[in-house]
Design a protein around this motif. Structure first.
Motif, PDB file in Angstrom:
ATOM      1  N   PHE A 199      -4.677  29.254 -79.065  1.00 48.78           N
ATOM      2  CA  PHE A 199      -3.506  28.644 -78.415  1.00 48.78           C
ATOM      3  C   PHE A 199      -2.219  29.312 -78.885  1.00 48.78           C
ATOM      4  N   ALA A 200      -2.125  29.582 -80.178  1.00 46.95           N
ATOM      5  CA  ALA A 200      -0.939  30.260 -80.705  1.00 46.95           C
ATOM      6  C   ALA A 200      -0.816  31.678 -80.135  1.00 46.95           C
ATOM      7  N   LEU A 201      -1.948  32.367 -79.976  1.00 45.56           N
ATOM      8  CA  LEU A 201      -1.914  33.707 -79.369  1.00 45.56           C
ATOM      9  C   LEU A 201      -1.408  33.656 -77.934  1.00 45.56           C
ATOM     10  N   ILE A 202      -1.842  32.659 -77.177  1.00 45.21           N
ATOM     11  CA  ILE A 202      -1.396  32.537 -75.790  1.00 45.21           C
ATOM     12  C   ILE A 202       0.101  32.276 -75.722  1.00 45.21           C
ATOM     13  N   ILE A 203       0.602  31.398 -76.585  1.00 46.81           N
ATOM     14  CA  ILE A 203       2.038  31.113 -76.603  1.00 46.81           C
ATOM     15  C   ILE A 203       2.817  32.355 -77.037  1.00 46.81           C
ATOM     16  N   ALA A 204       2.309  33.073 -78.044  1.00 48.23           N
ATOM     17  CA  ALA A 204       2.980  34.301 -78.479  1.00 48.23           C
ATOM     18  C   ALA A 204       2.983  35.340 -77.367  1.00 48.23           C
ATOM     19  N   ASN A 205       1.896  35.431 -76.613  1.00 50.75           N
ATOM     20  CA  ASN A 205       1.843  36.356 -75.477  1.00 50.75           C
ATOM     21  C   ASN A 205       2.899  35.994 -74.444  1.00 50.75           C
ATOM     22  N   ALA A 206       3.085  34.707 -74.181  1.00 51.71           N
ATOM     23  CA  ALA A 206       4.103  34.272 -73.233  1.00 51.71           C
ATOM     24  C   ALA A 206       5.511  34.619 -73.731  1.00 51.71           C
ATOM     25  N   LEU A 207       5.747  34.454 -75.036  1.00 54.24           N
ATOM     26  CA  LEU A 207       7.061  34.793 -75.592  1.00 54.24           C
ATOM     27  C   LEU A 207       7.339  36.288 -75.485  1.00 54.24           C
ATOM     28  N   VAL A 208       6.321  37.101 -75.735  1.00 55.02           N
ATOM     29  CA  VAL A 208       6.500  38.553 -75.620  1.00 55.02           C
ATOM     30  C   VAL A 208       6.794  38.942 -74.183  1.00 55.02           C
ATOM     31  N   LEU A 209       6.151  38.295 -73.234  1.00 53.75           N
ATOM     32  CA  LEU A 209       6.437  38.560 -71.822  1.00 53.75           C
ATOM     33  C   LEU A 209       7.884  38.219 -71.487  1.00 53.75           C
ATOM     34  N   GLY A 210       8.378  37.117 -72.058  1.00 56.95           N
ATOM     35  CA  GLY A 210       9.787  36.769 -71.834  1.00 56.95           C
ATOM     36  C   GLY A 210      10.727  37.773 -72.462  1.00 56.95           C
ATOM     37  N   ILE A 211      10.380  38.260 -73.638  1.00 60.37           N
ATOM     38  CA  ILE A 211      11.247  39.252 -74.307  1.00 60.37           C
ATOM     39  C   ILE A 211      11.296  40.545 -73.500  1.00 60.37           C
ATOM     40  N   GLU A 212      10.195  40.898 -72.853  1.00 60.25           N
ATOM     41  CA  GLU A 212      10.162  42.142 -72.095  1.00 60.25           C
ATOM     42  C   GLU A 212      11.021  42.112 -70.837  1.00 60.25           C
TER      43      GLU A 212
ATOM     44  N   HIS B  79      13.742  49.092 -74.049  1.00 60.12           N
ATOM     45  CA  HIS B  79      14.045  50.489 -74.354  1.00 60.12           C
ATOM     46  C   HIS B  79      14.039  50.748 -75.866  1.00 60.12           C
ATOM     47  N   ARG B  80      14.477  49.771 -76.628  1.00 66.43           N
ATOM     48  CA  ARG B  80      14.592  49.980 -78.070  1.00 66.43           C
ATOM     49  C   ARG B  80      13.261  49.799 -78.779  1.00 66.43           C
ATOM     50  N   TRP B  81      12.452  48.824 -78.327  1.00 66.86           N
ATOM     51  CA  TRP B  81      11.199  48.505 -79.020  1.00 66.86           C
ATOM     52  C   TRP B  81       9.988  48.756 -78.117  1.00 66.86           C
ATOM     53  N   HIS B  82      10.060  49.786 -77.309  1.00 71.20           N
ATOM     54  CA  HIS B  82       8.982  50.038 -76.351  1.00 71.20           C
ATOM     55  C   HIS B  82       7.631  50.268 -77.061  1.00 71.20           C
ATOM     56  N   GLY B  83       7.605  51.107 -78.066  1.00 72.21           N
ATOM     57  CA  GLY B  83       6.356  51.400 -78.770  1.00 72.21           C
ATOM     58  C   GLY B  83       5.787  50.179 -79.474  1.00 72.21           C
ATOM     59  N   GLN B  84       6.671  49.413 -80.124  1.00 68.42           N
ATOM     60  CA  GLN B  84       6.200  48.224 -80.831  1.00 68.42           C
ATOM     61  C   GLN B  84       5.649  47.169 -79.866  1.00 68.42           C
ATOM     62  N   LEU B  85       6.311  46.989 -78.729  1.00 67.92           N
ATOM     63  CA  LEU B  85       5.825  46.016 -77.749  1.00 67.92           C
ATOM     64  C   LEU B  85       4.479  46.446 -77.162  1.00 67.92           C
TER      65      LEU B  85
ATOM     66  N   HIS C  47      -1.503  45.628 -77.078  1.00 65.49           N
ATOM     67  CA  HIS C  47      -2.867  46.061 -77.394  1.00 65.49           C
ATOM     68  C   HIS C  47      -3.537  45.102 -78.385  1.00 65.49           C
ATOM     69  N   CYS C  48      -2.764  44.595 -79.334  1.00 64.63           N
ATOM     70  CA  CYS C  48      -3.316  43.627 -80.295  1.00 64.63           C
ATOM     71  C   CYS C  48      -3.715  42.329 -79.595  1.00 64.63           C
TER      72      CYS C  48
ATOM     73  N   PHE D 270      -7.915  38.685 -77.553  1.00 64.40           N
ATOM     74  CA  PHE D 270      -8.508  37.917 -76.463  1.00 64.40           C
ATOM     75  C   PHE D 270      -9.910  38.422 -76.114  1.00 64.40           C
ATOM     76  N   THR D 271     -10.125  39.717 -76.277  1.00 58.83           N
ATOM     77  CA  THR D 271     -11.462  40.264 -76.024  1.00 58.83           C
ATOM     78  C   THR D 271     -12.462  39.726 -77.047  1.00 58.83           C
ATOM     79  N   VAL D 272     -12.061  39.701 -78.307  1.00 62.52           N
ATOM     80  CA  VAL D 272     -12.934  39.149 -79.346  1.00 62.52           C
ATOM     81  C   VAL D 272     -13.220  37.673 -79.073  1.00 62.52           C
ATOM     82  N   GLU D 273     -12.209  36.949 -78.610  1.00 59.40           N
ATOM     83  CA  GLU D 273     -12.413  35.528 -78.304  1.00 59.40           C
ATOM     84  C   GLU D 273     -13.459  35.341 -77.211  1.00 59.40           C
ATOM     85  N   ILE D 274     -13.352  36.137 -76.133  1.00 58.22           N
ATOM     86  CA  ILE D 274     -14.308  36.018 -75.035  1.00 58.22           C
ATOM     87  C   ILE D 274     -15.711  36.384 -75.512  1.00 58.22           C
ATOM     88  N   LEU D 275     -15.817  37.419 -76.332  1.00 60.75           N
ATOM     89  CA  LEU D 275     -17.131  37.812 -76.845  1.00 60.75           C
ATOM     90  C   LEU D 275     -17.733  36.711 -77.706  1.00 60.75           C
TER      91      LEU D 275
END
Length: 327
Positions: free
Chosen positions: A40-53, A60-66, A71-72, A77-82
């Protein structure tokens, strides 16, 4: 039985045992509270990152980090599904019977498709769809989404009736008010748009006043339309949604009871006992049954003996105990 057949059966038994062990361990992880909280925390963090983008300067400043963060998220999420799939290793069909598992599988693994990875818009929509996965961890939201899905047939009927009502009243309005009020009823499209806004009671007062300047009978037109569209149809739609919500709650309750019953039965049947253990269990059960039968026989014999000791003395024909023999 030949040696090949015995070997085959032994291999099949070991395979089933390995799948059962894998499923048991994966269920121990996916059934833990910390696992649900972490996802649940990962899903919320994913939503926050989408908002930041959405902020161009940050991208432009944090393109590589984002990109690394995305990828993380995908790896997590792949490990969760497995893990969820591994929890159904001993009964894989149950995994595909759950619509939420199919939804999670489609959302996560679609990101690995070459066509999707090359299309930034589709990839963002898929990442946004991950936010809907919070419904798995929020029962009320899950019930609401199921209710919306079950109300679609009734909603479709509502849309058909509403479209017919709009069309009829739009044609009547075009005939009656096209010359006097071309801005709102100059064409069929304008009349439909005007009546659609009136369905929400937006600008009803201004429309009624403008209609009264044209004809006093316009009040009948507007009153009948508002009564049918805003009160009758909308209440019918609310009734359809509430009925679907009750059905979704009952369905959720039945699924919870079924899962609880399956979890109660599963531990006893998840791991088959090996041959010596089964033989030992059978011998112990047989010995226990023999002891129970012996105890029952002893109780029956004791009861019969007590009945003979405390039985009343025999009586004569007149109901008087027989006296001593005079002879």
């Amino acid at each position: 039985m030949t040696d090949d057949a015995a070997t085959h059966l032994s291999g099949a038994g070991r395979s089933r045992t390995a799948r059962a062990v894998l499923a048991e361990r994966c269920r121990g992880v996916t059934g833990a509270r910390w696992f649900a909280v972490a996802v649940f925390a990962l899903i919320i963090a994913n939503a926050l990152v989408l908002g930041i983008e959405t902020y161009t300067g940050v991208v432009h400043r944090w393109h590589g980090q984002l990109k690394l963060v995305e990828h993380c998220f995908l790896a997590a999420f792949t490990v969760e599904i497995l893990l969820r799939a591994g929890a159904h290793a001993d009964r894989p069909r149950d995994f595909f019977r759950d619509p939420w598992n199919l939804f999670d599988l489609a959302v996560v693994f679609s990101a690995f498709l070459p066509v999707v990875r090359e299309n930034g818009t589709i990839l963002r929509l898929l990442r946004l769809a991950r936010v809907l996965r919070t419904a798995r961890f929020l029962p009320q939201l899950r019930v609401f989404l199921v209710a919306v899905g079950r109300s679609l047939p009734g909603t479709l009927s509502f849309l058909i009736v509403g479209a017919l009502l709009l069309y009829v009243y739009a044609m009547v309005g075009w005939v009656a008010f096209a010359e006097s009020d071309p801005e709102h009823f100059g064409s069929l499209g304008r009349a439909v748009l005007t009546l659609f806004l009136l369905m929400t009671l937006d600008g009803l007062g201004d429309s009624v006043r403008a209609g009264l300047e044209i004809s006093r009978w316009s009040i009948v037109y507007y009153a009948s339309y508002v009564l049918l569209a805003s009160f009758v149809l909308v209440n019918v739609l609310i009734g359809v949604v509430i009925s679907s919500l009750d059905e979704a709650r009952d369905l959720e309750r039945e699924q919870e009871e079924a899962r609880g019953a399956a979890d109660a039965v599963l531990p006893a049947t998840a791991l088959p006992l090996p041959g010596p253990a089964r033989s030992a269990g059978t011998e112990a059960e047989r010995e226990l049954r023999e002891r129970i039968l012996t105890a029952r026989r002893a109780l029956d014999d004791l009861e019969a003996g007590l009945q003979r000791v405390f039985a009343p003395p025999p009586q004569g024909a007149e109901g008087i105990p027989p006296g001593p023999d005079p002879g």
